[in-house]
Enzyme design. Structure first.
Site, PDB file in Angstrom:
ATOM      1  N   ASN A   1       0.855  -1.184   0.000  1.00 38.70           N
ATOM      2  CA  ASN A   1       0.000   0.000   0.000  1.00 38.70           C
ATOM      3  C   ASN A   1       0.893   1.236   0.000  1.00 38.70           C
ATOM      4  O   ASN A   1       1.488   1.575   1.014  1.00 38.70           O
ATOM      5  CB  ASN A   1      -0.890  -0.056   1.257  1.00 38.70           C
ATOM      6  CG  ASN A   1      -1.716   1.204   1.454  1.00 38.70           C
ATOM      7  OD1 ASN A   1      -1.799   2.048   0.556  1.00 38.70           O
ATOM      8  ND2 ASN A   1      -2.318   1.338   2.631  1.00 38.70           N
TER       9      ASN A   1
ATOM     10  N   GLU B   1      -5.151  -4.967  10.586  1.00 36.62           N
ATOM     11  CA  GLU B   1      -4.148  -3.935  10.783  1.00 36.62           C
ATOM     12  C   GLU B   1      -4.443  -3.158  12.062  1.00 36.62           C
ATOM     13  O   GLU B   1      -5.238  -2.200  12.042  1.00 36.62           O
ATOM     14  CB  GLU B   1      -4.162  -2.962   9.602  1.00 36.62           C
ATOM     15  CG  GLU B   1      -3.897  -3.632   8.272  1.00 36.62           C
ATOM     16  CD  GLU B   1      -3.314  -2.657   7.267  1.00 36.62           C
ATOM     17  OE1 GLU B   1      -2.201  -2.881   6.834  1.00 36.62           O
ATOM     18  OE2 GLU B   1      -3.979  -1.657   6.956  1.00 36.62           O
TER      19      GLU B   1
ATOM     20  N   GLY C   1       2.516   2.336  10.667  1.00 37.54           N
ATOM     21  CA  GLY C   1       3.440   3.441  10.493  1.00 37.54           C
ATOM     22  C   GLY C   1       4.192   3.824  11.756  1.00 37.54           C
ATOM     23  O   GLY C   1       4.832   4.880  11.806  1.00 37.54           O
TER      24      GLY C   1
ATOM     25  N   HIS D   1      -9.436   0.818   5.004  1.00 37.28           N
ATOM     26  CA  HIS D   1      -8.166   1.119   5.681  1.00 37.28           C
ATOM     27  C   HIS D   1      -8.414   2.089   6.833  1.00 37.28           C
ATOM     28  O   HIS D   1      -9.250   2.985   6.731  1.00 37.28           O
ATOM     29  CB  HIS D   1      -7.171   1.715   4.682  1.00 37.28           C
ATOM     30  CG  HIS D   1      -5.784   1.758   5.244  1.00 37.28           C
ATOM     31  ND1 HIS D   1      -5.378   2.735   6.117  1.00 37.28           N
ATOM     32  CD2 HIS D   1      -4.744   0.911   5.089  1.00 37.28           C
ATOM     33  CE1 HIS D   1      -4.119   2.485   6.472  1.00 37.28           C
ATOM     34  NE2 HIS D   1      -3.714   1.398   5.868  1.00 37.28           N
TER      35      HIS D   1
ATOM     36  N   LYS E   1       0.045   4.256  -0.246  1.00 39.12           N
ATOM     37  CA  LYS E   1      -0.639   5.420   0.347  1.00 39.12           C
ATOM     38  C   LYS E   1      -0.427   6.645  -0.557  1.00 39.12           C
ATOM     39  O   LYS E   1      -0.326   6.484  -1.770  1.00 39.12           O
ATOM     40  CB  LYS E   1      -0.150   5.653   1.774  1.00 39.12           C
ATOM     41  CG  LYS E   1      -0.223   4.367   2.610  1.00 39.12           C
ATOM     42  CD  LYS E   1      -0.024   4.571   4.071  1.00 39.12           C
ATOM     43  CE  LYS E   1      -0.125   3.228   4.783  1.00 39.12           C
ATOM     44  NZ  LYS E   1      -0.081   3.321   6.222  1.00 39.12           N
TER      45      LYS E   1
ATOM     46  N   GLU F   1      -6.893   4.568   7.831  1.00 42.01           N
ATOM     47  CA  GLU F   1      -6.749   5.996   7.494  1.00 42.01           C
ATOM     48  C   GLU F   1      -8.022   6.528   6.838  1.00 42.01           C
ATOM     49  O   GLU F   1      -8.385   7.690   7.022  1.00 42.01           O
ATOM     50  CB  GLU F   1      -5.502   6.196   6.611  1.00 42.01           C
ATOM     51  CG  GLU F   1      -4.229   6.039   7.432  1.00 42.01           C
ATOM     52  CD  GLU F   1      -3.040   5.458   6.686  1.00 42.01           C
ATOM     53  OE1 GLU F   1      -3.023   5.480   5.445  1.00 42.01           O
ATOM     54  OE2 GLU F   1      -2.115   4.962   7.380  1.00 42.01           O
TER      55      GLU F   1
ATOM     56  N   SER G   1       3.564  -1.989  10.267  1.00 41.23           N
ATOM     57  CA  SER G   1       5.023  -2.034  10.446  1.00 41.23           C
ATOM     58  C   SER G   1       5.642  -3.386  10.081  1.00 41.23           C
ATOM     59  O   SER G   1       6.657  -3.786  10.671  1.00 41.23           O
ATOM     60  CB  SER G   1       5.404  -1.617  11.873  1.00 41.23           C
ATOM     61  OG  SER G   1       4.971  -0.294  12.121  1.00 41.23           O
TER      62      SER G   1
HETATM   63  P1  PGA Z   1       2.902   0.378   7.566  1.00 39.96           P
HETATM   64  O1  PGA Z   1       1.425   0.532   6.984  1.00 39.96           O
HETATM   65  O2  PGA Z   1       3.463  -0.920   7.010  1.00 39.96           O
HETATM   66  O3  PGA Z   1       3.649   1.566   7.079  1.00 39.96           O
HETATM   67  O4  PGA Z   1       2.787   0.325   9.051  1.00 39.96           O
HETATM   68  C1  PGA Z   1       0.600  -0.584   6.792  1.00 39.96           C
HETATM   69  C2  PGA Z   1      -0.712  -0.157   6.176  1.00 39.96           C
HETATM   70  O5  PGA Z   1      -1.238   0.898   6.550  1.00 39.96           O
HETATM   71  O6  PGA Z   1      -1.258  -0.852   5.299  1.00 39.96           O
END
Ligand code: PGA
Length: 271
Positions: free
Chosen positions: A33, A188, A194, A118, A35, A120, A234
């Site tokens: 992803n 997640e 992140g 997601h 983003k 976000e 992460s």
């Molecule tokens: P990250 O994000 O690997 O940067 O923690 C994962 C995601 O949001 O899909």
């Protein structure tokens, strides 16, 4: 080792675990992803790396660039093993919906997947469980495959309601979607996204198992056994192999590390 309940269409590999226990076959899946990151230059570099690297042939790989680069990414991908996903798609095919992108358009440029739910989108853009469920239903009905994301916040985990949060998010989609063949679930935990603080393989396994048990209750054991449940938050080249023997962790949804060369190590982490 028996193979239980899997979609006929999927290419399957029987992974087994370290103890050689009897577990179901589900194809390992790694999603990237991106983003709101990238440029033509960086996306070209990422895709070319995937084109030239030796990828574990048993891993299904999906990359999700920003929508402006979907067609570009599709045009660069050389391997059938790598597919392209949108990061969002609306519940209508076309019309007066300024700023949205449609499932038809995603398909028109050659992408085959969409990421929905997601955290976000849920938190920053205030998407509700019901709205995400509607998008999921619409995308599946129009022939896109869906990476459906769920997960709890740190506060929710601390209050011990991880399972009920995941179940609530799933339930909204279960109310509308009857065929889960083309859905991959990404668990997640919001506190791991992140932050550099991944869930431990043990914690991920425990939560994935609860998710699968819940799916079994709602959809039957056979269907539950066929659904891939990815871990996201992460995930990186170093920690991915430590999830290897976790029976209910069927892959990763990777954010930050999907932009880096270590994405290949995650794809190959079952080898
Ligand atoms: P990250 O994000 O690997 O940067 O923690 C994962 C995601 O949001 O899909």
């Amino acid at each position: 080792m028996t193979l239980r309940g899997f979609p006929q269409s999927a290419v399957l590999t029987d992974f087994g675990n370290e103890k050689g226990d009897d577990i179901q076959a589900r194809q390992f899946f790694v999603g990237g992803n991106f983003k709101l990151n990238g440029s033509k230059q960086s996306i070209k570099e990422i895709v070319e790396r995937l084109n030239t690297a030796q990828l574990d042939p048993n891993t299904e790989v999906v990359i999700a660039p920003p929508s402006t680069y979907l067609e570009y990414a599709v045009s660069l991908v050389k391997s059938k093993q790598v597919e392209v996903s949108a990061q969002n798609a609306y519940t209508k095919g076309s019309g007066a919906y300024t700023g949205e992108i449609s499932v038809e358009q995603v398909k028109d440029v050659g992408a085959t997947w969409v990421l929905l739910g997601h955290s976000e989108r849920r938190t920053i853009f205030k998407e509700s469980d019901e709205f995400i469920a509607e998008k999921t239903k619409f995308a599946l009905d129009q022939g896109l495959k869906v990476i459906f994301c769920i997960g709890e916040t740190l506060e929710e985990r601390k209050s011990g309601i991880t399972d009920s949060v995941n179940q609530r998010q799933l339930k909204a989609a279960l109310n509308l979607v009857k065929d889960w063949t083309n859905v991959v679930i990404a668990y997640e935990p919001v506190w791991a996204i992140g932050t550099g603080l991944a869930a431990t393989p043990e914690d991920a396994q425990e939560t994935h198992k609860s998710i699968r048990d819940y799916l079994a209750k709602e959809l039957g054991q056979e269907v539950a056994d066929s659904i891939r449940i990815l871990y996201g938050g992460s995930a990186n080249g170093k920690n991915a192999p430590t999830f290897k023997d976790k029976a209910d962790v069927d892959g990763f949804l990777v954010g930050g590390a999907s932009l880096k060369p270590e994405f290949v190590d995650i794809i190959n982490s079952r080898q």
